[in-house]
Write an enzyme that holds these catalytic residues in place. Structure first.
Site, PDB file in Angstrom:
ATOM      1  N   ASP A 233       0.747  -1.024  -0.155  1.00  9.91           N
ATOM      2  CA  ASP A 233      -0.038  -0.029   0.159  1.00  9.91           C
ATOM      3  C   ASP A 233       0.793   1.195  -0.117  1.00  9.91           C
ATOM      4  O   ASP A 233       1.933   1.192   0.563  1.00  9.91           O
ATOM      5  CB  ASP A 233      -0.842  -0.087   1.220  1.00  9.91           C
ATOM      6  CG  ASP A 233      -1.952   1.190   1.169  1.00  9.91           C
ATOM      7  OD1 ASP A 233      -2.504   1.156   0.517  1.00  9.91           O
ATOM      8  OD2 ASP A 233      -1.934   1.768   2.387  1.00  9.91           O
TER       9      ASP A 233
ATOM     10  N   GLU B 160       1.871   0.280  -5.022  1.00 14.58           N
ATOM     11  CA  GLU B 160       0.517   1.233  -5.345  1.00 14.58           C
ATOM     12  C   GLU B 160       1.315   2.696  -5.547  1.00 14.58           C
ATOM     13  O   GLU B 160       1.736   3.236  -4.575  1.00 14.58           O
ATOM     14  CB  GLU B 160      -0.319   1.269  -4.297  1.00 14.58           C
ATOM     15  CG  GLU B 160      -1.651   2.267  -4.586  1.00 14.58           C
ATOM     16  CD  GLU B 160      -2.475   2.697  -3.470  1.00 14.58           C
ATOM     17  OE1 GLU B 160      -3.232   2.959  -3.577  1.00 14.58           O
ATOM     18  OE2 GLU B 160      -1.796   2.565  -2.168  1.00 14.58           O
TER      19      GLU B 160
END
Length: 618
Positions: free
Chosen positions: A331, A360
């Site tokens: 993330d 990400e």
């Protein structure tokens, strides 16, 4: 008798277990022989640890600012045999605590951990909203959020790990090879705990999602079906209710810690992700980007602290071994310290050479996306060690290109030029592409609920030289049109995942004709893609769009896959346009309809839409 009872009580107390030791176990046979144990227990810092086990030795003991921590550097020789042993913590006064610890045998060699790649198609799931497989764990009264309310977009709905496991066959039959659930670790926060990204324990499964055994069972069932499990991890931050926030080991464990401890304040990230690459970025901007808290409930972890850095790296490796992972999704990749992220990915990939990690990077700029991929020719010399990153650039371009109708090529130049940016990437086929995810409008909403345009978009995503990921419910045209951008609505319950649902998408009961048609459409393309070497590894060729038609080819040996995107009500395609490819006289089959054609002089496209042809006739 009384004296004996007192002696036994004292003995039991003297050899009690510590409150917490992490990692909770380890393995023999790693390339890296070093392990660092975090021990948390009242005044453990005043005790001396000892280990007596062949092949295991304590190299160094580190005290923390808090007296309730010890960090123990341990060496595990390559000759060490699996087994259990005790770690004895002894005070100057002779009082002892005994902690049992286990070294397990590795279940398979590190090189046999095969990560996701371009041969895979990934099904992204928000577990709380997919299926409720165990109603007994819906509410855990000891946790901060105990409300279950399916009518509220931001409350817990009761979906869990067992719900995913129950429907692996459904996901496999659609044609997916890999499942990526959003985080299922303990997220003991007061509000919106369903999403999982504010973790309060990095080694514990949230009991409302199930148990560690449930998580292992999911992974095992996937492996039995030749599928992989991706774990969603977060190195940037934790939840404000994380157990260590009440007793931080060092004064620099989280960023802006002094301000937080003194005034319960923090500095928010400026979200200037380009400061990671910007040659002219100020030190102020760089610091506020890397050190600022993502939001108020997510303390920003300081990965420059070497003990925290080691903790995060070991945590990732622990989960790889425990769950036999087929990948990690990391993330908010640009937000942590980027030198640490290089080391983190480097240590994992050094141990697991065939593994994969995707980061990400929410950017529509290919320059920024490419910067984070391993092998990038970065001006600052940065090497990420990250094999895959997310293609938010092409994600945005494809819907724009398909919806546009005014230009001479009806918008397809955007798609053509967008794919041309692949020259910048070290390895385009290792990048992850997706029509949507848990943080953005669903593709059917992006396409203004136009089914044919949605099909065109999905066919394009699945044929590009990329690793495709689709969000659960895309196959039944799930949408959030009523509230664009509303994350809670984007993460809508999958119909049929709860007892009493009137519609059951797992069985197709109650679905509309359009929904059933989309299920069938994606099933045919995904199942073809599953065995298509041309799509997995083949060369890519596309031709400049003309009069509302765009053509993309994927080719390897005798397999050719052709995608026509047509915005006209009907069109005749002059196949001599593609004569350089030498396809004249080849027999091809429509992947969706089964219709066969001969690649000759002209091809008629009877209506607007996507047309997929292959030379594989069986």
């Amino acid at each position: 008798m009384k004296k004996l009872l007192i002696f036994l009580l004292l003995s039991t107390s003297a050899f009690a277990q510590v409150n917490r030791i992490e990692p909770p176990n380890w393995w023999t046979g790693f390339k890296n022989e070093n392990l660092q144990l975090l021990v948390h227990h009242p005044n453990i810092g005043n005790k001396t640890p000892k280990i007596s086990y062949d092949g295991v030795s304590i190299i160094k003991v580190h005290k923390a600012k808090s007296p309730n921590y010890l960090f123990i550097d341990v060496k595990i020789d390559k000759s060490t045999k699996p087994g259990k042993f005790n770690i004895i913590f002894e005070s100057e006064k002779g009082k002892k605590i005994s902690q049992s610890y286990e070294l397990k045998p590795k279940s398979k060699p590190s090189e046999d951990f095969i990560g996701f790649n371009s041969s895979d198609a990934i099904y992204l799931i928000t577990p709380d909203r997919f299926a409720n497989g165990n109603e007994a764990n819906d509410v855990v009264k000891s946790m901060l959020e105990t409300t279950l309310d399916r009518t509220h977009d931001y409350k817990r709905h009761g979906g869990d790990i067992q719900g995913i496991t129950n429907h692996v066959d459904y996901i496999k039959n659609l044609g997916f090879t890999t499942i990526w659930p959003t985080p299922v670790l303990t997220n003991d926060m007061k509000n919106a705990s369903y999403h999982g990204y504010a973790m309060t324990d990095f080694y514990q499964v949230d009991p409302r999602f199930g148990t560690l055994t449930d998580y292992k069972n999911l992974s095992e069932k996937l492996q039995q079906n030749g599928m992989k499990l991706i774990m969603d991890q977060v190195a940037n931050h934790c939840g404000s209710e994380h157990w260590w926030m009440k007793d931080l080991p060092f004064s620099d464990w989280v960023n802006y810690q002094e301000l937080y401890e003194r005034e319960k304040k923090y500095i928010t990230s400026n979200h200037r992700r380009t400061s990671n690459q910007d040659l002219y970025a100020s030190e102020k901007d760089k610091k506020e980007m890397a050190d600022g808290w993502f939001v108020s409930t997510m303390p920003d972890l300081n990965q420059r602290n070497p003990f925290l850095a080691k903790y995060i790296i070991q945590n990732s490796i622990w989960w790889i071994e425990t769950l036999h992972l087929g990948g990690i999704r990391q993330d908010t990749y640009p937000y942590p310290d980027k030198i640490f992220m290089s080391n983190w990915a480097g240590e994992i990939m050094s141990e697991y050479s065939n593994f994969n990690i995707v980061g990400e990077e929410w950017s529509s700029n290919p320059l920024l996306i490419g910067y984070w991929q391993k092998g990038a020719n970065n001006k600052d010399g940065y090497e990420s060690n990250l094999r895959s990153t997310m293609d938010f650039a092409m994600q945005a371009i494809i819907p724009q290109a398909i919806k546009e109708t005014e230009s001479w090529d009806k918008g397809f130049a955007k798609l053509y030029d967008g794919l041309a940016n692949d020259f910048h990437y070290a390895s385009p086929k290792d990048i992850m592409i997706f029509p949507d995810n848990h943080d953005m409008d669903r593709i059917f909403t992006q396409m203004e609920e136009n089914v044919e345009n949605t099909k065109m978009a999905l066919a394009t995503y699945l044929l590009l030289p990329r690793i495709p990921q689709l969000y659960y419910g895309t196959e039944i045209l799930m949408q959030n049109t009523a509230k664009p951008g509303d994350h809670g609505l984007i993460r809508t319950d999958f119909p049929g995942g709860w007892k009493g649902d009137k519609v059951n998408a797992f069985t197709s009961e109650g679905l509309s004709a359009e929904q059933k048609d989309m299920q069938s459409y994606l099933t045919k393309i995904l199942n073809y893609r599953k065995s298509s070497k041309a799509i997995h590894e083949g060369t890519t060729k596309h031709f400049a769009p003309n009069n509302g038609i765009y053509t993309l080819f994927r080719m390897l040996n005798d397999e050719i896959v052709v995608l026509f995107l047509n915005k006209n009500e009907s069109a005749k395609v002059d196949l001599s346009t593609y004569k350089e490819l030498g396809f004249e006289g080849k027999k091809m089959k429509n992947i969706v309809t089964g219709e066969e054609i001969i690649w000759d002089k002209e091809l008629t496209l009877n209506k607007k839409g996507a047309y997929l042809f292959t030379t594989k006739l069986n």
